[in-house]
Write a protein that holds these residues in place. Structure first.
Motif, PDB file in Angstrom:
ATOM      1  N   PRO A  20       0.841  -1.200   0.000  1.00  0.00           N
ATOM      2  CA  PRO A  20       0.000   0.000   0.000  1.00  0.00           C
ATOM      3  C   PRO A  20       0.876   1.250   0.000  1.00  0.00           C
ATOM      4  O   PRO A  20       1.658   1.472   0.919  1.00  0.00           O
ATOM      5  CB  PRO A  20      -0.792  -0.128   1.308  1.00  0.00           C
ATOM      6  N   GLY A  21       0.795   2.021  -1.052  1.00  0.00           N
ATOM      7  CA  GLY A  21       1.623   3.219  -1.180  1.00  0.00           C
ATOM      8  C   GLY A  21       0.876   4.323  -1.881  1.00  0.00           C
ATOM      9  O   GLY A  21      -0.301   4.174  -2.244  1.00  0.00           O
ATOM     10  N   SER A  27      -4.607   5.464  -7.377  1.00  0.00           N
ATOM     11  CA  SER A  27      -5.389   4.731  -8.375  1.00  0.00           C
ATOM     12  C   SER A  27      -6.740   4.318  -7.807  1.00  0.00           C
ATOM     13  O   SER A  27      -7.761   4.377  -8.506  1.00  0.00           O
ATOM     14  CB  SER A  27      -4.614   3.493  -8.833  1.00  0.00           C
ATOM     15  N   LEU A  28      -6.752   3.884  -6.550  1.00  0.00           N
ATOM     16  CA  LEU A  28      -8.026   3.544  -5.906  1.00  0.00           C
ATOM     17  C   LEU A  28      -8.938   4.761  -5.842  1.00  0.00           C
ATOM     18  O   LEU A  28     -10.124   4.689  -6.199  1.00  0.00           O
ATOM     19  CB  LEU A  28      -7.776   3.019  -4.496  1.00  0.00           C
ATOM     20  N   THR A  29      -8.384   5.872  -5.365  1.00  0.00           N
ATOM     21  CA  THR A  29      -9.189   7.086  -5.210  1.00  0.00           C
ATOM     22  C   THR A  29      -9.719   7.588  -6.549  1.00  0.00           C
ATOM     23  O   THR A  29     -10.897   7.936  -6.683  1.00  0.00           O
ATOM     24  CB  THR A  29      -8.349   8.188  -4.535  1.00  0.00           C
ATOM     25  N   PRO A 127       9.613   8.978  -1.937  1.00  0.00           N
ATOM     26  CA  PRO A 127      10.923   8.667  -1.352  1.00  0.00           C
ATOM     27  C   PRO A 127      11.116   7.174  -1.124  1.00  0.00           C
ATOM     28  O   PRO A 127      12.242   6.676  -1.207  1.00  0.00           O
ATOM     29  CB  PRO A 127      10.908   9.440  -0.028  1.00  0.00           C
ATOM     30  N   LYS A 128      10.039   6.455  -0.842  1.00  0.00           N
ATOM     31  CA  LYS A 128      10.159   5.006  -0.645  1.00  0.00           C
ATOM     32  C   LYS A 128      10.664   4.339  -1.914  1.00  0.00           C
ATOM     33  O   LYS A 128      11.559   3.480  -1.868  1.00  0.00           O
ATOM     34  CB  LYS A 128       8.799   4.419  -0.271  1.00  0.00           C
ATOM     35  N   ALA A 129      10.130   4.744  -3.057  1.00  0.00           N
ATOM     36  CA  ALA A 129      10.558   4.161  -4.327  1.00  0.00           C
ATOM     37  C   ALA A 129      11.985   4.553  -4.659  1.00  0.00           C
ATOM     38  O   ALA A 129      12.769   3.736  -5.164  1.00  0.00           O
ATOM     39  CB  ALA A 129       9.614   4.597  -5.447  1.00  0.00           C
ATOM     40  N   MET A 130      12.354   5.807  -4.377  1.00  0.00           N
ATOM     41  CA  MET A 130      13.722   6.246  -4.640  1.00  0.00           C
ATOM     42  C   MET A 130      14.728   5.395  -3.870  1.00  0.00           C
ATOM     43  O   MET A 130      15.720   4.911  -4.413  1.00  0.00           O
ATOM     44  CB  MET A 130      13.878   7.719  -4.245  1.00  0.00           C
ATOM     45  N   TRP A 186      -4.265  -7.135   7.806  1.00  0.00           N
ATOM     46  CA  TRP A 186      -3.773  -8.455   7.394  1.00  0.00           C
ATOM     47  C   TRP A 186      -3.088  -8.385   6.035  1.00  0.00           C
ATOM     48  O   TRP A 186      -2.109  -9.088   5.781  1.00  0.00           O
ATOM     49  CB  TRP A 186      -4.925  -9.460   7.357  1.00  0.00           C
ATOM     50  N   PHE A 187      -3.596  -7.535   5.160  1.00  0.00           N
ATOM     51  CA  PHE A 187      -2.953  -7.337   3.860  1.00  0.00           C
ATOM     52  C   PHE A 187      -1.525  -6.841   4.050  1.00  0.00           C
ATOM     53  O   PHE A 187      -0.585  -7.311   3.396  1.00  0.00           O
ATOM     54  CB  PHE A 187      -3.769  -6.336   3.041  1.00  0.00           C
ATOM     55  N   ASN A 188      -1.347  -5.886   4.972  1.00  0.00           N
ATOM     56  CA  ASN A 188      -0.015  -5.371   5.257  1.00  0.00           C
ATOM     57  C   ASN A 188       0.899  -6.462   5.805  1.00  0.00           C
ATOM     58  O   ASN A 188       2.097  -6.508   5.500  1.00  0.00           O
ATOM     59  CB  ASN A 188      -0.095  -4.219   6.259  1.00  0.00           C
TER      60      ASN A 188
END
Length: 208
Positions: A20-21, A27-29, A127-130, A186-188
């Motif tokens: 979840p990012g 995309s969900l929104t 920043p997480k992807a970087m 639980w998904f996390n």
């Protein structure tokens, strides 16, 4: 890159996409607000943003790895440690939530270019992807190999994975949103455990 290493990379790419990012939630929104057809532009923008990050990581790390075997080993262990860290953070994170509130007029007039730009900027500034690409990609690079070939394999694999995942989110937005509200924790934990496992595989992988 061997087939075995590519499989490890593909699994990690899937794991990062499933995390979840910002882009997944966007995309969900947008799927809730604008519908599937318009959200395709959001997804395309996000994929292009990620490709920019992949290209920057490959260009910056390629020369370093070509010059130093020690740098490769250090990058390998940093990448493995980061995946384990990310997995633990995901395991402990609360469930994701998505806001479906929107002004009807704004939703009707959202242009494809605007949606594309939003997706691109969210991905390119993530920043997480970087950190992920900078720590993870080096061990899969082959010093001296064509930049564009490596970009096509590494960037293309991740882009395809992310594109398919975000399209699924956009198409099932109305159904997935309430499910995440009930089972997001639980998904996390599932995705977090996956990252810890992939980090362990990374630590034992060889470059050739």
């Amino acid at each position: 890159m061997t087939l075995e290493l590519w499989i490890v990379y593909a699994l990690a790419a899937i794991g990062l996409s499933l995390t979840p990012g910002p882009n997944g939630l966007l995309s969900l929104t947008h799927g809730v607000r604008f519908g599937f057809a318009r959200t395709v532009f959001t997804v395309l923008g996000g994929v292009c943003g990620f490709l920019v990050l992949v290209a920057a990581s490959l260009a910056g790390m390629g020369a370093l790895l070509a010059a130093s075997e020690t740098a490769f080993t250090i990058a390998k262990w940093i990448g493995a440690a980061y995946l384990v860290y990310l997995g633990i953070r995901l395991w402990r994170a609360p469930g994701a939530t998505v806001s479906a509130d929107a002004d009807a007029g704004t939703a009707r007039h959202a242009s494809p270019l605007r949606l594309f730009a939003q997706g691109f900027l969210v991905a390119a500034s993530n920043p997480k992807a970087m950190i992920f690409f900078a720590a993870f990609l080096p061990q899969f690079m082959v010093p001296g190999a064509s930049f564009w070939l490596q970009f096509a394999v590494l960037g293309g694999t991740f882009a395809l994975t992310e594109f398919c995942y975000e399209l699924v989110l956009a198409g099932m937005a109305q159904r997935i949103t309430p499910w995440l509200g009930r089972h997001g924790r639980w998904f996390n934990r599932v995705t977090g455990g996956t990252f810890v496992g992939i980090g362990g595989l990374m630590a034992t992988a060889n470059r050739v």
